[in-house]
Scaffold this motif. Structure first.
Motif, PDB file in Angstrom:
ATOM      1  N   GLU A   1      70.142  34.291 -40.687  1.00 39.33           N
ATOM      2  CA  GLU A   1      71.006  35.280 -41.071  1.00 39.33           C
ATOM      3  C   GLU A   1      70.378  36.410 -42.348  1.00 39.33           C
ATOM      4  O   GLU A   1      69.612  35.714 -43.352  1.00 39.33           O
ATOM      5  N   GLY A   2      70.991  37.357 -42.179  1.00 33.96           N
ATOM      6  CA  GLY A   2      70.531  38.051 -43.236  1.00 33.96           C
ATOM      7  C   GLY A   2      68.913  38.561 -43.040  1.00 33.96           C
ATOM      8  O   GLY A   2      68.438  38.349 -41.884  1.00 33.96           O
ATOM      9  N   LYS A   3      68.626  39.092 -44.088  1.00 30.97           N
ATOM     10  CA  LYS A   3      66.764  39.284 -43.879  1.00 30.97           C
ATOM     11  C   LYS A   3      65.907  38.447 -45.107  1.00 30.97           C
ATOM     12  O   LYS A   3      64.666  38.992 -45.126  1.00 30.97           O
ATOM     13  N   GLY A   4      65.370  37.172 -45.544  1.00 32.40           N
ATOM     14  CA  GLY A   4      65.725  36.731 -46.512  1.00 32.40           C
ATOM     15  C   GLY A   4      65.280  35.599 -46.002  1.00 32.40           C
ATOM     16  O   GLY A   4      66.902  34.365 -45.584  1.00 32.40           O
ATOM     17  N   TYR A   5      64.930  34.169 -46.509  1.00 33.59           N
ATOM     18  CA  TYR A   5      65.249  32.763 -46.914  1.00 33.59           C
ATOM     19  C   TYR A   5      63.298  32.139 -48.001  1.00 33.59           C
ATOM     20  O   TYR A   5      62.967  33.296 -48.016  1.00 33.59           O
ATOM     21  N   VAL A   6      63.396  31.452 -48.108  1.00 34.25           N
ATOM     22  CA  VAL A   6      62.498  30.704 -49.047  1.00 34.25           C
ATOM     23  C   VAL A   6      61.800  29.105 -47.959  1.00 34.25           C
ATOM     24  O   VAL A   6      61.915  29.073 -46.806  1.00 34.25           O
ATOM     25  N   GLY A   7      60.410  29.480 -48.550  1.00 31.65           N
ATOM     26  CA  GLY A   7      59.256  27.880 -47.493  1.00 31.65           C
ATOM     27  C   GLY A   7      58.629  27.554 -48.522  1.00 31.65           C
ATOM     28  O   GLY A   7      58.328  27.916 -50.274  1.00 31.65           O
ATOM     29  N   LEU A   8      58.943  26.679 -48.655  1.00 31.03           N
ATOM     30  CA  LEU A   8      58.246  24.844 -49.518  1.00 31.03           C
ATOM     31  C   LEU A   8      57.331  23.740 -48.739  1.00 31.03           C
ATOM     32  O   LEU A   8      58.012  23.691 -47.741  1.00 31.03           O
ATOM     33  N   TYR A   9      56.187  23.381 -49.412  1.00 31.94           N
ATOM     34  CA  TYR A   9      56.047  22.028 -49.068  1.00 31.94           C
ATOM     35  C   TYR A   9      56.424  21.120 -49.066  1.00 31.94           C
ATOM     36  O   TYR A   9      57.178  20.722 -50.200  1.00 31.94           O
ATOM     37  N   LEU A  10      56.907  20.498 -48.129  1.00 32.64           N
ATOM     38  CA  LEU A  10      57.673  18.683 -48.522  1.00 32.64           C
ATOM     39  C   LEU A  10      56.612  17.394 -48.225  1.00 32.64           C
ATOM     40  O   LEU A  10      57.561  16.390 -48.271  1.00 32.64           O
ATOM     41  N   PHE A  11      56.026  17.728 -47.919  1.00 34.67           N
ATOM     42  CA  PHE A  11      55.170  16.444 -47.622  1.00 34.67           C
ATOM     43  C   PHE A  11      53.387  17.769 -47.555  1.00 34.67           C
ATOM     44  O   PHE A  11      52.950  18.649 -46.717  1.00 34.67           O
ATOM     45  N   ALA A  12      52.272  17.180 -48.882  1.00 35.69           N
ATOM     46  CA  ALA A  12      51.433  17.886 -48.678  1.00 35.69           C
ATOM     47  C   ALA A  12      50.584  16.266 -49.883  1.00 35.69           C
ATOM     48  O   ALA A  12      50.696  15.658 -50.375  1.00 35.69           O
ATOM     49  N   PRO A  13      48.810  16.736 -49.185  1.00 33.77           N
ATOM     50  CA  PRO A  13      48.019  15.649 -50.177  1.00 33.77           C
ATOM     51  C   PRO A  13      48.228  15.590 -51.277  1.00 33.77           C
ATOM     52  O   PRO A  13      49.013  15.997 -51.537  1.00 33.77           O
ATOM     53  N   LYS A  14      47.895  13.996 -51.929  1.00 29.32           N
ATOM     54  CA  LYS A  14      48.018  13.771 -53.153  1.00 29.32           C
ATOM     55  C   LYS A  14      49.981  14.109 -53.971  1.00 29.32           C
ATOM     56  O   LYS A  14      50.072  14.196 -55.023  1.00 29.32           O
ATOM     57  N   ASP A  15      50.683  14.146 -53.252  1.00 24.66           N
ATOM     58  CA  ASP A  15      51.742  13.805 -53.463  1.00 24.66           C
ATOM     59  C   ASP A  15      52.065  15.470 -53.487  1.00 24.66           C
ATOM     60  O   ASP A  15      52.656  15.599 -54.831  1.00 24.66           O
ATOM     61  N   TYR A  16      51.630  16.814 -53.266  1.00 23.31           N
ATOM     62  CA  TYR A  16      52.256  17.900 -53.679  1.00 23.31           C
ATOM     63  C   TYR A  16      53.621  17.872 -53.329  1.00 23.31           C
ATOM     64  O   TYR A  16      53.398  18.072 -52.183  1.00 23.31           O
ATOM     65  N   ARG A  17      54.298  18.763 -54.193  1.00 24.81           N
ATOM     66  CA  ARG A  17      55.300  19.028 -53.620  1.00 24.81           C
ATOM     67  C   ARG A  17      56.250  20.517 -54.581  1.00 24.81           C
ATOM     68  O   ARG A  17      55.080  20.526 -55.493  1.00 24.81           O
TER      69      ARG A  17
END
Length: 362
Positions: free
Chosen positions: A85-101
């Motif tokens: 809905e609307g015109k915005g949202y966020v993005g993020l890593y839930l899984f990445a090498p070396k436990d990056y979050r």
């Protein structure tokens, strides 16, 4: 005709206000529509999104249709996705090498009430350029904004070691992996508040080893892949107290007008919560008691209080609760909450209470 039109116009703001109160989202900017600056550079959540920030060194991204860079909607550096809905949202890593979050954090509009229940909902979509999908998304709450100097996962051990109060992370309930790259998936969880929660933190609180990960088989330069997700429409709603058997509760917003026994919209919302609780706990039955103020004769108040209790019982039955699980009684003005003869006291006394009890074995 003109008078009727004016009455309708006067009533509309009241109706709008009532609906707003019933469905009040306790998350600031839950749809990510409000921003300080139109996104230009990545890792921009702290700089561009209103109210939201990253509680760790993880570099969460904010996307908006206004952006002419790789942070636009629907096209961006991780693929293509329209906003729910609307015109915005966020993005993020839930899984990445070396436990990056990466995580997102927001202040709530009010402190949660101890012993009361809330429902947290959000929508999630897997970015097209992800190597795999996860089924581990969770939430935690803190008494103050969280700031942890790490790029790794916020485990419960890390959360409990902070100088400010935090809750244990709790996973969202959903069957299967969040593997939909075309559409949004709505996930939710119910929370019982401890009474200090003023901030909400969202992300994957597990290590790579503890995360359920579905590898799509893409060739990568590392042994561990990436799962990048878009989040939209974060909502936190009040449900009601954590009802306990054999305790008396006053129904929220079920204070009747003088000489009336009809239910107002907010009262119906409270009763839906009671119904939902009883539906989830089939071992419980409910006793409903109606009450009046001191005005009028004892005989009349006895009848009026019964009508108020019956109105509540009938609404629960209409929602789907079995008659065998409901009993009711009117007490007139024999059990006032406030015995002073003020109008405020009388309004308190025009009420309905209920007690949930367990079925006894025959």
């Amino acid at each position: 005709m003109r008078s009727l039109r004016n009455d309708i116009l006067m009533f509309l703001p009241i109706l709008i206000l009532t609906n707003t109160v019933i469905a009040q989202n306790l998350v600031h900017n839950g749809g990510f529509e409000d921003f300080v600056e139109c996104p230009i550079k990545m890792s921009n959540l702290n700089r561009d999104a209103e109210y939201w920030n990253a509680p760790t060194l993880g570099t969460t991204d904010y996307f908006n249709e206004c952006s002419k860079t790789k942070l636009g909607i629907p096209l961006n550096f991780k693929g293509k996705q329209e906003a729910l809905e609307g015109k915005g949202y966020v993005g993020l890593y839930l899984f990445a090498p070396k436990d990056y979050r990466e995580y997102i954090q927001v202040a709530l509009t009010e402190t949660l009430q101890k012993g009361h229940r809330y429902r947290l909902k959000l929508s999630i979509s897997l970015a097209e350029k992800s190597d795999g999908a996860v089924m581990d998304m969770g939430a935690t709450f803190s008494e103050k904004p969280l700031s942890v100097h790490t790029k790794r996962q916020l485990s419960n051990a890390v959360l409990s070691s902070q100088s400010i109060k935090t809750t244990q992370s709790k996973p969202f309930s959903f069957e299967g992996f969040y593997d939909n790259k075309q559409s949004w998936i709505e996930i939710s969880l119910d929370v019982l508040a401890k009474g200090f929660e003023t901030n909400l933190i969202l992300g994957n609180f597990k290590s790579n080893g503890g995360t359920k990960y579905l590898d799509f088989g893409k060739s990568t330069t590392t042994k561990e892949g990436y799962s990048y997700y878009y989040l939209d429409n974060v909502e936190l709603y009040y449900l009601g107290p954590d009802y306990k058997p054999d305790e008396s509760y006053i129904l929220n917003h079920v204070n009747f007008d003088f000489d009336r026994f009809s239910l107002q919209p907010r009262a119906k919302e409270s009763l839906r919560d009671v119904y939902d609780y009883l539906k989830k706990n089939p071992n419980l039955k409910v006793f409903i008691s109606g009450h009046t103020d001191d005005q009028g004769s004892d005989e009349y108040n006895d009848v009026l209080s019964k009508q108020r209790a019956n109105t509540v019982a009938k609404y629960l039955i209409r929602l789907g609760l079995a008659k065998s699980r409901i009993s009711s009684k009117g007490y007139g003005n024999k059990k006032p909450l406030d015995s002073t003869l003020s109008e405020i006291a009388r309004k308190k006394n025009r009420r309905v209470e209920f007690v949930m009890t367990e079925f006894e074995d025959n």
